[in-house]
Design an enzyme around this catalytic site. Structure first.
Site, PDB file in Angstrom:
ATOM      1  N   LYS A  22       0.845  -1.196   0.000  1.00  0.00           N
ATOM      2  CA  LYS A  22       0.000   0.000   0.000  1.00  0.00           C
ATOM      3  C   LYS A  22       0.882   1.248   0.000  1.00  0.00           C
ATOM      4  CE  LYS A  22      -3.870  -1.768   2.826  1.00  0.00           C
ATOM      5  NZ  LYS A  22      -4.993  -1.646   1.881  1.00  0.00           N
ATOM      6  N   ARG A  49     -10.120 -11.652   2.108  1.00  0.00           N
ATOM      7  CA  ARG A  49     -10.957 -12.706   1.523  1.00  0.00           C
ATOM      8  C   ARG A  49     -10.236 -14.050   1.497  1.00  0.00           C
ATOM      9  NH1 ARG A  49     -11.745  -9.131  -3.762  1.00  0.00           N
ATOM     10  NH2 ARG A  49     -11.556  -7.604  -2.091  1.00  0.00           N
TER      11      ARG A  49
HETATM   12  N1  BES Z   1      -7.981  -3.892   4.667  1.00  0.00           N
HETATM   13  C1  BES Z   1      -8.217  -3.464   3.345  1.00  0.00           C
HETATM   14  C2  BES Z   1      -9.558  -2.732   3.190  1.00  0.00           C
HETATM   15  C3  BES Z   1      -9.669  -1.395   3.870  1.00  0.00           C
HETATM   16  C4  BES Z   1      -9.327  -0.231   3.204  1.00  0.00           C
HETATM   17  C5  BES Z   1     -10.176  -1.301   5.138  1.00  0.00           C
HETATM   18  C6  BES Z   1      -9.473   1.000   3.821  1.00  0.00           C
HETATM   19  C7  BES Z   1     -10.323  -0.067   5.764  1.00  0.00           C
HETATM   20  C8  BES Z   1      -9.966   1.081   5.098  1.00  0.00           C
HETATM   21  C9  BES Z   1      -8.245  -4.658   2.394  1.00  0.00           C
HETATM   22  O1  BES Z   1      -7.449  -5.724   2.742  1.00  0.00           O
HETATM   23  C10 BES Z   1      -7.763  -4.180   1.053  1.00  0.00           C
HETATM   24  O2  BES Z   1      -6.681  -3.695   0.973  1.00  0.00           O
HETATM   25  N2  BES Z   1      -8.607  -4.320   0.043  1.00  0.00           N
HETATM   26  C11 BES Z   1      -8.297  -3.895  -1.274  1.00  0.00           C
HETATM   27  C12 BES Z   1      -8.825  -4.932  -2.239  1.00  0.00           C
HETATM   28  C13 BES Z   1      -8.375  -4.750  -3.662  1.00  0.00           C
HETATM   29  C14 BES Z   1      -6.884  -4.920  -3.775  1.00  0.00           C
HETATM   30  C15 BES Z   1      -9.099  -5.763  -4.522  1.00  0.00           C
HETATM   31  C16 BES Z   1      -8.965  -2.547  -1.506  1.00  0.00           C
HETATM   32  O3  BES Z   1     -10.053  -2.313  -0.972  1.00  0.00           O
HETATM   33  O4  BES Z   1      -8.370  -1.710  -2.183  1.00  0.00           O
HETATM   34 ZN    ZN Z   2      -5.422  -5.492   2.101  1.00  0.00          ZN
END
Ligand code: BES
Ligand code: ZN
Ligand code: ZN
Length: 495
Positions: free
Chosen positions: A272, A346
């Site tokens: 990230k 997931r």
């Molecule tokens: N933990 C994150 C989701 C999240 C984002 C929670 C912001 C709280 C605040 C999750 O694991 C994630 O990074 N999801 C990605 C999925 C994508 C790569 C398909 C997302 O939401 O960008």
């Molecule tokens: Zn994530």
């Protein structure tokens, strides 16, 4: 620290140093002290008080030779729906308590209002007020080097009849569980590791005599939990797959609660950007909520079996991390291409859902997960995303959300989105196709592959688990999203 009790005497006969009032625009609530302070209405008017929603005025008076505070907060016209008015009641009540705390009041008295307009009965209102009092009192100070002395306040709830202490007791139990959940989620990720969560689970198991199973990474690998292990692979901290069981002797139903427990989500090799990584300690909020829920269940002992399943891992990049393009094989034999290691929730939840269904044959599975950033885009921090194929379950959870203040909004779990998670090399892919959008729904559709026959609902708490603005009793950090609604769901299923 706050403790709540039913007042032994009437509002005005209760000895206190703080008298708390919620007033509508007609100032009806003044009736109870009109005879002692006949010109109060004029004094309030002089202080520009109109009873507007959220308006607060503090006055000082004298009682039996000592000074006491009167705190007034306005409820406004109360013309909204029962659930909005109930929510404003929680917030305005929390405002009274937070003001009392600032004024160092030690004994506050509050007249429980008529439950009628809120569509709930008196015990339910008392339970909710008690629980809200605990939420309003929460502060996370464990990591401040200078600990300020904790202020102790007792809240006396005055009512016509002196019943209601059972409701206070239940409210306190749920309230304390929300505090527990919030402090777990607020705890920094160098401390709140998977092992730390396992220790907290152990404490709860011991205190309430629940059965705890901890599946270590080697065993998870042997069992075939390829999703859990893929995420766990990059971290020096051992992942822990936690299973906490409450069994009621005569229960006919079993509810499975599955909580995402990523104690820090860096994204893994699909790293990230820094600004998006801050706050990712909260990625275990689903597991923290599940621990809170199980502690309430352990204490209240409802007539329904409840199992909490919490896959706990850190998602980090390293030489042993799983890679983009890798394929994971899950506990049910299905495969998924890991197109993005940041869609890790997931992967661990897939194994947890299969584990729930295979080992407990539950009547219903509900998962709580900070699953997608897309959910924060669509619903912000105000409503949890609800995804399920089961209309009845959606209705029940929707209503309980409104009743508890732990609200959700349904998004369509529809087949038309399914092509978004098609994969050329495996059964599915973990990252929905960009051109399909709807990231929260495609995340839920991924999870759906791991529930064969059980009614299932997915609650995406990415927006609601922390950082909620404008709700005073939720504070700045963790909110314990999922605890209030799930406790209420469990209690209604136990009847
Ligand atoms: N933990 C994150 C989701 C999240 C984002 C929670 C912001 C709280 C605040 C999750 O694991 C994630 O990074 N999801 C990605 C999925 C994508 C790569 C398909 C997302 O939401 O960008
Ligand atoms: Zn994530
Ligand atoms: Zn995550």
């Amino acid at each position: 620290m706050i403790s709540v009790q039913i007042a032994k005497q009437s509002f005005w006969d209760t000895a206190a140093d703080g008298y708390l009032f919620l007033l509508n625009e007609n100032l009806d609530g003044l009736a109870q002290i009109q005879e002692h302070y006949p010109n109060l209405e004029a004094i309030l008017e002089k202080n520009q008080y109109t009873g507007k929603k959220g308006q607060c005025v503090v006055l000082t008076g004298e009682r039996d030779g000592s000074l006491v505070q009167f705190i007034f907060v306005g409820l406004g016209k109360q013309e909204g729906s029962w659930h909005d008015e109930l929510e404003y009641l929680r917030r305005n009540f929390a405002c009274l308590l937070q003001r009392s705390k600032k004024l160092k009041i030690t004994n506050a008295v509050f007249e429980v209002p008529d439950a009628g307009i809120y569509n709930i009965d008196a015990p339910e209102l008392i339970k909710q007020l008690t629980l809200t009092a605990h939420m309003a009192d929460y502060e996370f100070t464990a990591f401040k080097s200078k600990q300020k002395q904790e202020h102790e306040i007792t809240l006396h709830l005055a009512m016509d009849d002196a019943s209601g202490s059972d409701a206070v007791a239940v409210g306190e139990i749920i309230g304390r569980a929300t505090t527990h959940t919030r402090s777990l989620a607020d705890t920094p990720p160098n401390v709140a590791t998977p092992s730390y969560l396992a220790e907290r689970a152990q404490e709860i198991a011991k205190r309430y005599k629940l059965k705890l199973t901890i599946i270590e990474r080697e065993e998870a690998l042997k069992m075939g939990m390829g999703g859990f292990c893929a995420v766990d692979a990059g971290s020096d901290q051992d992942g822990k797959f936690l299973v906490l069981e409450y069994n009621a002797p005569k229960a006919k139903k079993t509810i499975a609660v599955v909580g995402k427990g990523v104690t820090f989500d860096s994204g893994g090799l699909s790293l990230k950007p820094a600004a998006y990584m801050t706050g990712m300690k909260y990625d275990m909020s689903g597991a923290a909520a599940t621990l809170g829920i199980l502690s309430v269940v352990g204490e209240l002992k409802p007539n329904v079996n409840v199992v909490g399943i919490m896959p706990c891992v850190e998602n980090l990049p390293s030489g042993s991390s799983s890679k983009q393009d890798e394929v994971a094989t899950f506990l049910n034999g299905k495969t998924a291409e890991i197109e993005n290691t940041d869609a890790e929730g997931r992967l661990i939840l897939a194994d947890a859902l299969v584990y729930a269904e295979q080992n407990f044959s539950p009547d219903v599975i509900i998962d709580l997960a900070t699953l997608t950033g897309a959910c924060v885009i669509s619903l912000g921090h105000t409503f949890t995303g609800l995804m399920t194929r089961d209309d009845e379950l959606a209705q029940t959870l929707g209503d309980l959300g409104l009743k508890t203040g732990d609200r959700n909004w349904r998004l369509p779990l529809h087949d038309d989105y399914k092509p978004a998670i098609k994969s050329a090399v495996a059964d599915i892919t973990n990252s929905g196709r960009r051109d399909y959008g709807a990231g929260s729904i495609t995340g839920a559709l991924f999870l759906e592959n791991f529930v064969e026959k059980t009614p299932w609902a997915h609650l995406d708490i990415a927006g609601t688990a922390d950082g909620v603005h404008g709700v005073n009793y939720l504070g700045k950090g963790a909110t314990a999203a999922g605890v209030r609604i799930m406790v209420e769901y469990i209690l209604t299923q136990a009847k």
